[in-house]
Design a protein around this motif. Structure first.
Motif, short mmCIF file in Angstrom:
data_model
loop_
_atom_site.label_atom_id
_atom_site.label_comp_id
_atom_site.label_asym_id
_atom_site.label_seq_id
_atom_site.Cartn_x
_atom_site.Cartn_y
_atom_site.Cartn_z
N TYR A 216 0.89 -1.31 -0.11
CA TYR A 216 0.08 0.01 -0.04
C TYR A 216 0.78 1.17 -0.07
N TYR B 14 0.17 4.97 1.53
CA TYR B 14 -0.72 5.93 2.22
C TYR B 14 -0.05 7.24 2.47
N GLN C 82 -0.21 10.86 4.71
CA GLN C 82 -0.42 11.57 5.98
C GLN C 82 -0.23 12.87 5.82
N PHE D 58 -4.35 13.08 9.23
CA PHE D 58 -5.12 12.15 8.81
C PHE D 58 -4.55 11.25 7.48
N LEU D 59 -4.38 10.03 7.85
CA LEU D 59 -3.80 8.66 7.24
C LEU D 59 -4.86 8.31 6.04
N ILE E 221 -5.04 -3.28 -6.90
CA ILE E 221 -6.63 -3.47 -6.39
C ILE E 221 -7.25 -2.18 -6.11
N ILE E 222 -6.52 -1.26 -5.38
CA ILE E 222 -7.30 0.02 -4.97
C ILE E 222 -6.52 1.19 -5.51
N GLU F 63 -7.43 4.95 -5.10
CA GLU F 63 -8.45 6.07 -4.57
C GLU F 63 -8.28 7.29 -5.61
N PHE G 184 3.52 7.02 3.55
CA PHE G 184 4.09 5.80 4.14
C PHE G 184 3.57 4.60 3.25
N GLN H 188 0.45 5.74 17.13
CA GLN H 188 1.41 6.52 16.11
C GLN H 188 2.08 7.46 17.25
N PRO I 221 2.75 4.27 12.04
CA PRO I 221 1.76 3.49 13.08
C PRO I 221 2.28 2.18 13.28
N LEU J 152 -4.97 4.99 16.75
CA LEU J 152 -5.74 5.03 15.34
C LEU J 152 -6.42 3.69 15.51
N ASP K 52 -13.63 -5.37 -0.41
CA ASP K 52 -12.86 -4.57 -1.28
C ASP K 52 -11.37 -4.04 -0.82
N ASP K 53 -11.00 -5.00 -0.01
CA ASP K 53 -9.86 -4.83 0.62
C ASP K 53 -9.17 -3.23 1.22
N LYS K 54 -10.20 -2.44 1.19
CA LYS K 54 -9.81 -1.18 1.43
C LYS K 54 -9.77 -0.99 3.04
N PHE L 137 -8.33 3.84 8.03
CA PHE L 137 -7.98 4.40 9.21
C PHE L 137 -8.88 5.41 9.76
N GLY L 138 -8.91 5.48 10.89
CA GLY L 138 -9.58 6.62 11.73
C GLY L 138 -8.71 7.80 11.64
N LYS L 139 -9.05 8.84 12.10
CA LYS L 139 -8.13 10.23 12.18
C LYS L 139 -7.54 10.16 13.56
#
Lengths: 111, 110
Positions: free
Chosen positions: A33, A35, A37, A42-43, A55-56, A58, A90, B38, B44, B87, B95-97, B100-102
């Motif tokens: 992946y 990511y 931040q 916000f991650l 596969i993803i 965004e 990340f 984190q 994280p 987090l 959907d493999d997604k 994460f929360g903020k």
């Protein structure tokens, strides 16, 4: 031995430049992946690859192009860098649907 | 409703106290749940997985409530070293997604 390693750790560059961030994992995971931040901490997921297959994907500008030469590597190339691209990026890996293991991050500063 | 929602805090808690925070998720088909920690300017790191029956790891207890769609983290006898952002992470089934929360910021005060 670092499980998920990404380079460089810091990247400072001018607007309009093209840059790449590399990521490698030695955990034998099949999913990787990227990511982002931002300054608000916000991650947010950008891309995910499973066995070299995207596969993803965004809603990310097409200036960002991930490349996975094999399942242990997922690189991120960014064209025409903009100020808003400044963030910490990340890389992470996992068994599909499992826990994520993160690299130590790349702090990108676009001037 | 946001996919994963957490109180951002900060929670300022005296050393030795017990602190708990929740995280709600919107996708009822979610399969896997985790708490990550984190530290400032670090990546994280997995703190613990969250199982349906609830689970404990030392001073940390995680719970899952599928009916109300939330998970919780309880920290007992808090230490200065517990200061971090926590987090909440939710992995849906198909959907493999992984979302994460903020994060919730926790400051343990001496």
């Amino acid at each position: 031995d670092t499980a998920v390693s990404q380079t460089p750790k810091y990247l400072v560059t001018q607007m309009g430049n093209d840059k790449s961030i590399k990521c490698e994992q030695n955990l034998g995971h099949d999913t990787m992946y990227w990511y982002k931040q931002d300054s608000k901490k916000f991650l947010k997921i950008m891309f995910s690859y499973n066995n070299k297959e995207l596969i993803i994907n965004e809603t990310v500008p097409n200036r960002f192009s991930p490349k996975s030469p094999d399942k242990a590597h997922l690189n991120l190339h960014i064209n025409s860098l903009e100020l808003g691209d400044s963030a910490v990026y990340f890389c992470a890996s996992s068994i599909r649907g499992g826990k994520l293991f993160f690299g130590s991050g790349t702090q990108l500063s676009v001037l | 409703r946001k996919e994963v929602e957490q109180d951002p805090g900060p929670f300022n808690v005296p050393e030795g106290a017990t602190v708990a925070f929740n995280c709600t998720y919107s996708n009822s088909a979610s399969q896997s749940f985790f708490w990550y920690r984190q530290d400032c300017r670090k990546e994280p790191k997995l703190l613990m997985s969250v199982y349906s029956s609830g689970n404990e790891d030392g001073r940390f207890t995680a719970q899952l409530n599928r009916a109300s769609q939330y998970i919780s983290l309880l920290i007992r006898d808090s230490k200065l070293s517990d200061s971090a952002t926590y987090l909440c992470v939710v992995a849906p089934g198909r959907d493999d997604k992984i979302i994460f929360g903020k994060g919730t910021r926790l400051h343990i005060l001496p």
